[in-house]
Design a protein around this motif. Sequence first.
Motif, PDB file in Angstrom:
ATOM      1  N   HIS A 101       6.520  -2.877  11.704  1.00  0.00           N
ATOM      2  CA  HIS A 101       6.243  -1.666  12.487  1.00  0.00           C
ATOM      3  C   HIS A 101       4.982  -0.973  11.987  1.00  0.00           C
ATOM      4  CE1 HIS A 101      10.202  -2.147  14.285  1.00  0.00           C
ATOM      5  NE2 HIS A 101      10.728  -2.233  13.080  1.00  0.00           N
ATOM      6  N   THR A 102       3.905  -1.722  11.967  1.00  0.00           N
ATOM      7  CA  THR A 102       2.647  -1.221  11.433  1.00  0.00           C
ATOM      8  C   THR A 102       1.518  -1.525  12.402  1.00  0.00           C
ATOM      9  OG1 THR A 102       1.221  -1.257   9.463  1.00  0.00           O
ATOM     10  CG2 THR A 102       2.124  -3.367  10.219  1.00  0.00           C
ATOM     11  N   ARG A 103       0.307  -1.214  12.000  1.00  0.00           N
ATOM     12  CA  ARG A 103      -0.870  -1.411  12.852  1.00  0.00           C
ATOM     13  C   ARG A 103      -1.507  -2.758  12.514  1.00  0.00           C
ATOM     14  NH1 ARG A 103      -4.365   4.000  13.233  1.00  0.00           N
ATOM     15  NH2 ARG A 103      -4.882   3.034  15.235  1.00  0.00           N
ATOM     16  N   GLY A 104      -1.389  -3.692  13.433  1.00  0.00           N
ATOM     17  CA  GLY A 104      -1.835  -5.057  13.218  1.00  0.00           C
ATOM     18  C   GLY A 104      -3.297  -5.246  12.865  1.00  0.00           C
ATOM     19  N   PRO A 105      -4.219  -4.437  13.403  1.00  0.00           N
ATOM     20  CA  PRO A 105      -5.638  -4.657  13.097  1.00  0.00           C
ATOM     21  C   PRO A 105      -5.981  -4.631  11.617  1.00  0.00           C
ATOM     22  CG  PRO A 105      -5.435  -3.253  15.023  1.00  0.00           C
ATOM     23  CD  PRO A 105      -4.045  -3.443  14.484  1.00  0.00           C
ATOM     24  N   PHE A 106      -5.165  -3.970  10.793  1.00  0.00           N
ATOM     25  CA  PHE A 106      -5.443  -3.957   9.357  1.00  0.00           C
ATOM     26  C   PHE A 106      -5.355  -5.363   8.761  1.00  0.00           C
ATOM     27  CE2 PHE A 106      -4.334   0.629   9.605  1.00  0.00           C
ATOM     28  CZ  PHE A 106      -5.482   1.134   9.012  1.00  0.00           C
ATOM     29  N   LEU A 107      -4.488  -6.195   9.314  1.00  0.00           N
ATOM     30  CA  LEU A 107      -4.377  -7.577   8.835  1.00  0.00           C
ATOM     31  C   LEU A 107      -5.640  -8.357   9.169  1.00  0.00           C
ATOM     32  CD1 LEU A 107      -2.693  -9.824   7.572  1.00  0.00           C
ATOM     33  CD2 LEU A 107      -1.646 -10.228   9.817  1.00  0.00           C
ATOM     34  N   THR A 108      -6.151  -8.168  10.388  1.00  0.00           N
ATOM     35  CA  THR A 108      -7.380  -8.831  10.788  1.00  0.00           C
ATOM     36  C   THR A 108      -8.570  -8.326   9.972  1.00  0.00           C
ATOM     37  OG1 THR A 108      -6.479  -8.940  13.030  1.00  0.00           O
ATOM     38  CG2 THR A 108      -8.813  -9.441  12.770  1.00  0.00           C
ATOM     39  N   LEU A 109      -8.582  -7.032   9.676  1.00  0.00           N
ATOM     40  CA  LEU A 109      -9.652  -6.455   8.859  1.00  0.00           C
ATOM     41  C   LEU A 109      -9.647  -7.065   7.467  1.00  0.00           C
ATOM     42  CD1 LEU A 109     -11.896  -4.374   8.429  1.00  0.00           C
ATOM     43  CD2 LEU A 109     -10.121  -2.689   7.844  1.00  0.00           C
ATOM     44  N   SER A 110      -8.476  -7.208   6.884  1.00  0.00           N
ATOM     45  CA  SER A 110      -8.363  -7.814   5.555  1.00  0.00           C
ATOM     46  C   SER A 110      -8.918  -9.231   5.556  1.00  0.00           C
ATOM     47  CB  SER A 110      -6.896  -7.835   5.106  1.00  0.00           C
ATOM     48  OG  SER A 110      -6.363  -6.529   5.055  1.00  0.00           O
ATOM     49  N   GLN A 111      -8.586  -9.968   6.601  1.00  0.00           N
ATOM     50  CA  GLN A 111      -9.079 -11.333   6.718  1.00  0.00           C
ATOM     51  C   GLN A 111     -10.603 -11.368   6.800  1.00  0.00           C
ATOM     52  OE1 GLN A 111      -8.087 -14.770   9.898  1.00  0.00           O
ATOM     53  NE2 GLN A 111      -9.188 -13.029  10.712  1.00  0.00           N
ATOM     54  N   ASN A 112     -11.200 -10.546   7.637  1.00  0.00           N
ATOM     55  CA  ASN A 112     -12.641 -10.588   7.842  1.00  0.00           C
ATOM     56  C   ASN A 112     -13.420 -10.159   6.604  1.00  0.00           C
ATOM     57  OD1 ASN A 112     -12.365 -11.549  10.432  1.00  0.00           O
ATOM     58  ND2 ASN A 112     -12.467  -9.541  11.395  1.00  0.00           N
ATOM     59  N   ALA A 149       1.902 -15.955   0.433  1.00  0.00           N
ATOM     60  CA  ALA A 149       1.975 -14.892   1.442  1.00  0.00           C
ATOM     61  C   ALA A 149       3.252 -14.967   2.263  1.00  0.00           C
ATOM     62  CB  ALA A 149       0.765 -14.963   2.365  1.00  0.00           C
ATOM     63  N   ALA A 150       3.851 -16.149   2.329  1.00  0.00           N
ATOM     64  CA  ALA A 150       5.085 -16.307   3.113  1.00  0.00           C
ATOM     65  C   ALA A 150       6.212 -15.439   2.570  1.00  0.00           C
ATOM     66  CB  ALA A 150       5.507 -17.772   3.134  1.00  0.00           C
ATOM     67  N   GLY A 151       6.124 -15.083   1.298  1.00  0.00           N
ATOM     68  CA  GLY A 151       7.163 -14.250   0.699  1.00  0.00           C
ATOM     69  C   GLY A 151       6.798 -12.785   0.627  1.00  0.00           C
ATOM     70  N   ALA A 157       1.229  -6.173   1.095  1.00  0.00           N
ATOM     71  CA  ALA A 157       1.158  -7.408   0.309  1.00  0.00           C
ATOM     72  C   ALA A 157       0.587  -8.544   1.151  1.00  0.00           C
ATOM     73  CB  ALA A 157       2.550  -7.782  -0.205  1.00  0.00           C
ATOM     74  N   LEU A 158       1.011  -8.628   2.414  1.00  0.00           N
ATOM     75  CA  LEU A 158       0.500  -9.670   3.301  1.00  0.00           C
ATOM     76  C   LEU A 158      -1.006  -9.513   3.504  1.00  0.00           C
ATOM     77  CD1 LEU A 158       0.936 -12.054   5.233  1.00  0.00           C
ATOM     78  CD2 LEU A 158       1.519 -10.394   7.024  1.00  0.00           C
ATOM     79  N   CYS A 159      -1.472  -8.283   3.663  1.00  0.00           N
ATOM     80  CA  CYS A 159      -2.912  -8.044   3.838  1.00  0.00           C
ATOM     81  C   CYS A 159      -3.695  -8.468   2.608  1.00  0.00           C
ATOM     82  CB  CYS A 159      -3.160  -6.565   4.135  1.00  0.00           C
ATOM     83  SG  CYS A 159      -2.642  -6.024   5.778  1.00  0.00           S
ATOM     84  N   VAL A 160      -3.156  -8.199   1.436  1.00  0.00           N
ATOM     85  CA  VAL A 160      -3.832  -8.598   0.193  1.00  0.00           C
ATOM     86  C   VAL A 160      -3.921 -10.116   0.100  1.00  0.00           C
ATOM     87  CG1 VAL A 160      -3.655  -8.628  -2.327  1.00  0.00           C
ATOM     88  CG2 VAL A 160      -3.193  -6.512  -1.061  1.00  0.00           C
ATOM     89  N   PHE A 161      -2.815 -10.791   0.365  1.00  0.00           N
ATOM     90  CA  PHE A 161      -2.829 -12.262   0.341  1.00  0.00           C
ATOM     91  C   PHE A 161      -3.799 -12.824   1.381  1.00  0.00           C
ATOM     92  CE2 PHE A 161       1.573 -12.004  -1.604  1.00  0.00           C
ATOM     93  CZ  PHE A 161       1.191 -12.572  -2.822  1.00  0.00           C
ATOM     94  N   ALA A 162      -3.815 -12.211   2.571  1.00  0.00           N
ATOM     95  CA  ALA A 162      -4.713 -12.690   3.629  1.00  0.00           C
ATOM     96  C   ALA A 162      -6.168 -12.540   3.210  1.00  0.00           C
ATOM     97  CB  ALA A 162      -4.452 -11.924   4.926  1.00  0.00           C
TER      98      ALA A 162
END
Length: 531
Positions: A101-112, A149-151, A157-162
Amino acid sequence: MAEEAKSTRAETTGSDDINEKKQGHLLERTESRPLSDILPEGAVDPVYQAKAEVLNRAIQDIGFGKYQAFLFVVTGFGWLVDNLWPVSISIILTPVVNEFHTRGPFLTLSQNVGLLVGAVVFGLGSDIWGRRVSFNTTLLIVGIFATAAAGSPTFTALCVFAAIWSVGVGGNLPVDSAIFLEFLPGTHQYLLTVLSIWWAFGQLLASLVAWAILPNRSCPQTATTCAKKDNMGWRYFVITMGGLMLVLWGIRFFVFNLHESPKYLMGRGRDAEAVEIVHKVAAYNGKTSNLTVEDLTRFDKEDITGEGKALDTSTKAAVQRNVEKFSANHIKSLFRTRKLAISTSLIILIWAIIGLAFPLYNAFVPYYLATRGADFGDGSVYITYRNQVILSVLGIPGALVGGWAVDLPYVGRKGALSVSTILTGVFLFAGTTARTSNALLGWNCGYTFTSNIMYGVLYAMTPELFPTKDRGTGNGLAATANRIFGIMAPIIALYADLTTSVPIWVAGALFLLGGTISLLVPLEPRGKTSL
């Protein structure tokens, strides 16, 4: 040519011999210039440049063989990974947002951010610790941190791993392209373009695995709550992709014996080792090489520039030779004439625009497809990822059509790039008018096909517009603009309503703008030889 020059030198004596050698070396360097595109003439150490061209001719004499064929595969892994992981992020975005229940673009930002850091660190680092270390490290980083990252217990934590695994992803292309080119005969350098087929395979592979794993292990799009135990699909998907990276790394590390780049060894003063590597590659291909250590060390003895300078083999010099490609002089050379200045400015601008438009759309298309599918009454997870596979398949013929279109009479590079880019935007706009799931899928099929043509043309056209001695700088500026604007895409998405068509309209408008700008580029490379 080399044998004739050697024969002439053998028949001369005294000062005539020295003069003939210098003239022969200069003539050979002029004739072999197409094989030395990465080396800016007159701006790098002249001894290094002379030795590099000797190595180029040695590789050319060996020709394309078994070693280069295997190298095509293992460096192709880098292209595959470069597209597989951005696609993977877009694939898991919806179930991740549903669970945390968060804002998905932060995951994409971490990746880029990770992609940009990886390109800089490994691109520059390969001149410090060698190509081989970087080559054998990038996929290992991706595999370890993607598996971990699967865990992830939280979205942070997922953003950091990404971000960390993306450092490895971002380091692949600059390192792998250098390795492939440095072992590739000049007559086969077109294969660097053909490597993009692996890029399309990366998207297809990610989509197929997602289709097999996620449909029965993800929360429905219409669910009001989403517990971890009901949403394990994205975790299984990530650990599967991470495991695949470890397998690809194992093939690189244990199955294929990559030799260190002869140019890197030569640049560090290890001429004997560089010659040894050339002979090993020749033997692997069933050939022999006449290259000797003396063919390289003679440049240390001759005063090529008249200044008595020997090759600086320090770590600082190795880094400086790489950084010199981005010196002010090389940047100025890209704007030397009015036509060249306009072409350089526009091609960098096109890369920046596409760098913003492409991730802005691709990162959120699964979410868009799922929500629109729900509106149409068929937004099941199965259908969502089935559609993703269909779209991915169309990327392969798109890349091939791009290679054919660039040589069409009256069309050329500019026409093919403009038409494919504009059509990409048109298909995005058309997709917002869809009233059924199948109609939406059809419009997105058109988008995927034309966008792959667009990328194929852009990858071919960009280096052709730059003079050889400044090509590394031009390519670097274009790539940097693309990555920086790629970081901006998720930032913009943070302030957009992802439940509407807003990201689609923004991306579509950017594609139309890029296609229009393409027509304004004054230089047309079709039917001409790059300088």
